[in-house]
Write an enzyme that holds these catalytic residues in place. Structure first.
Site, PDB file in Angstrom:
ATOM      1  N   GLY A  31       0.798  -1.217   0.000  1.00  0.00           N
ATOM      2  CA  GLY A  31       0.000   0.000   0.000  1.00  0.00           C
ATOM      3  C   GLY A  31       0.827   1.263   0.000  1.00  0.00           C
ATOM      4  CE  LYS A  80      -6.612  13.005   2.146  1.00  0.00           C
ATOM      5  NZ  LYS A  80      -5.202  13.320   2.418  1.00  0.00           N
ATOM      6  CB  ALA A 123      14.186  -5.515  -4.434  1.00  0.00           C
ATOM      7  N   GLY A 150       1.856  23.559   3.278  1.00  0.00           N
ATOM      8  CA  GLY A 150       1.489  22.865   2.054  1.00  0.00           C
ATOM      9  C   GLY A 150       0.318  21.940   2.327  1.00  0.00           C
ATOM     10  CB  ILE A 191       1.639  17.319   4.677  1.00  0.00           C
ATOM     11  CG1 ILE A 191       1.838  16.295   3.554  1.00  0.00           C
ATOM     12  CG2 ILE A 191       1.793  16.637   6.043  1.00  0.00           C
ATOM     13  CD1 ILE A 191       3.257  15.759   3.454  1.00  0.00           C
ATOM     14  CD  GLU A 232       4.728  28.013   3.759  1.00  0.00           C
ATOM     15  OE1 GLU A 232       5.643  28.267   2.951  1.00  0.00           O
ATOM     16  OE2 GLU A 232       4.427  26.859   4.126  1.00  0.00           O
ATOM     17  CB  VAL A 257       9.222  21.474   4.939  1.00  0.00           C
ATOM     18  CG1 VAL A 257       9.048  22.448   6.082  1.00  0.00           C
ATOM     19  CG2 VAL A 257      10.183  20.351   5.321  1.00  0.00           C
ATOM     20  CG  ASP A 280       5.420  10.163  -4.164  1.00  0.00           C
ATOM     21  OD1 ASP A 280       4.559  10.461  -5.020  1.00  0.00           O
ATOM     22  OD2 ASP A 280       5.185  10.167  -2.949  1.00  0.00           O
ATOM     23  CG  HIS A 316     -32.201  21.856  -9.058  1.00  0.00           C
ATOM     24  ND1 HIS A 316     -31.410  22.871  -8.544  1.00  0.00           N
ATOM     25  CD2 HIS A 316     -33.413  21.973  -8.455  1.00  0.00           C
ATOM     26  CE1 HIS A 316     -32.124  23.572  -7.684  1.00  0.00           C
ATOM     27  NE2 HIS A 316     -33.350  23.052  -7.602  1.00  0.00           N
TER      28      HIS A 316
END
Length: 469
Positions: free
Chosen positions: A38, A50, A113, A182, A184, A203, A266, A307, A456
């Site tokens: 995950g 969340k 790995a 930001g 996070i 910030e 950050v 990432d 609507h």
């Protein structure tokens, strides 16, 4: 030596989705994961955050209970149950991924790995003579990211939490100083403020959420300020000591914020390893692994998704990049005349052809979301554009929900032309941006949007209202 068609290093959203897609198309896959399946998203990012955010939303709603006819409401807030519920959600989702990776074409290796060369990886540190090795013509690196840390003159002389630590905390802090506004930082500010923690945000930039349209970001910040979050903008942190977080404010004066806990938020950096050098591709710790538009590294046959390539640090970006890579590998195998075990066509899937249009959301309360260019970017580019706005307070469903804080900005080419971007804060912001994202993938114009029927009463009518403005 064990041979396979595809090796994937990392079982986060990009890795496990790529593995499942490849297996369904007949490829034999070996996927490595040294921690929990995950990845960051499920275990220490999107999902646990969340889960906390849902608890915070309920708390904020209960504060307004009298508006809904619930007078004299009393309750006890038990933080341990918040943690327990979060852990149950994670366990259920991990079980689902384990099931996904139980496909007969997939071998899940729960170990580290390491690259031996461009087409070979070993289990563990590879130092043992009998260390098991795997080889494949194609390898996908999906090792994710790690939390960034500020470079201070002196190391912090007190414990400093990152997002993973805060999600595993066993108590509700009375006060929390968050360094960084930001995604996070803002999500945790919204969450813990709702839980009753005194929250202060420091910030460096002039506004929160720099990737968001500045108008939207400012309005969202103002809402959180009304709820008690203190923002110190244009402030550079100079020290973290037992007394608190010391920073220089925009007037050049030094201030110190005292807090029970300090969160470093950050940003995140690609997770790279020294053994990557054995594979021969270009990478560095700041920018990640260098890739082309097919996410192939400078070493042929090795790809990097999510990432770790530093392009778009979003779970759904990693997933779509993984699908794109697998489609590309399947196409290359077809061109070489290699046997395929499935009857599917060889062309690239249309599902992976719009990766430049990448929606994103920030799950504060109210939430925010965006896709495409911001107004600031269009101005900087000298582009001709039109900006249309619509507000939650003018929407019937929003009024009925008591969710009147919110605004949508729709950016387009002049003359009701092609949609260039959409930025929203308010209830269901992510859902509205998702609709606009789909329209942008189809090169939809504002004129065409105006002719599309919207149910609507729904909040999605805000999108239509902006188009008609």
């Amino acid at each position: 030596m064990i041979s396979t068609d595809l090796i994937i290093i990392g079982a986060g959203p990009g890795g496990y989705r790529a593995a499942a897609h490849a297996a369904q198309h007949g490829l034999k896959v070996v996927i490595f994961e040294q921690a929990q399946v995950g990845g960051t998203c499920l275990n220490e990012g999107c999902i646990p955050t969340k889960s906390f955010a849902r608890n915070a939303e309920i708390v904020e709603t209960l504060k307004e209970a009298s508006l809904f006819g619930l007078d004299n409401l009393a309750y006890d807030f038990r933080f341990q149950q918040v943690i327990d519920r979060k852990n149950e959600v994670l366990a259920q989702l991990r079980a689902g991924i384990d099931t996904l990776l139980s496909h007969p074409n997939i071998t899940l290796v729960r170990a580290e790995a390491r690259f031996v060369d461009a087409h070979t990886v070993s289990v563990g540190d590879g130092s043992a003579v009998a260390s098991e090795q795997y080889t494949a013509p194609h390898i996908i690196v999906a090792t994710g990211s790690v939390s960034k840390q500020l470079r201070l003159k002196e190391p912090a002389s007190r414990p400093v939490l990152d997002s993973r630590d805060l999600l595993q905390i066993d108590h509700l802090p009375k006060s929390l100083c968050i360094i960084g506004a930001g995604v996070i930082g803002m999500e945790f500010a919204s969450i813990f403020s709702a839980f009753g923690t005194e929250v202060t945000v420091v910030e460096f930039l002039k506004e929160c959420l720099p990737a968001l349209d500045s108008d939207i970001a400012k309005r969202l910040r103002k809402v959180l300020e009304k709820r008690g979050v203190t923002f110190n903008l244009q402030c550079g942190v100079t020290a973290i000591t037992p007394d608190g977080v010391t920073f220089t404010n925009k007037k050049g004066k030094e201030e110190t914020v005292q807090a029970e806990e300090v969160l470093m938020a950050v940003g995140r950096a690609p997770r790279v390893f020294d053994h990557f050098a054995n594979a021969g591709f270009e990478y560095d710790g700041r920018m990640g692994i260098k890739v082309d538009d097919n996410y192939e590294t400078t070493a042929p046959g090795i790809f990097a998704i999510g990432d770790v390539n530093g392009r778009q640090m979003l779970a759904h970006a990693a997933e779509m990049q993984g699908l794109r890579v697998v489609d590309y590998i399947l196409e290359m195998r077809n061109e070489k005349g290699e046997k395929r075990n499935d009857p599917l066509t060889s062309h690239l899937s249309p599902l992976t052809s719009h990766l430049e249009i990448m929606p994103a959301a920030i799950f504060t309360n109210p939430e925010a979301a965006c896709v495409g260019k911001t107004e600031d970017q269009l101005k900087a580019d000298g582009a001709d554009y039109e900006c249309r706005k619509a507000f939650h307070r003018a929407n019937g469903k929003a009024l009925a929900m008591n969710e009147t804080e919110g605004m949508l900005k729709l950016l387009s080419e002049p003359g009701a032309g092609r949609i260039l971007g959409c930025h929203v804060f308010g209830a269901h912001a992510a859902d509205m941006v998702q609709e606009v994202s789909a329209l942008m993938c189809r090169q939809t114009t504002v004129a065409q949007l105006r002719s599309m029927v919207h149910i609507h009463p729904t909040l999605s009518e805000i999108v239509l209202a902006a188009a008609e403005s």
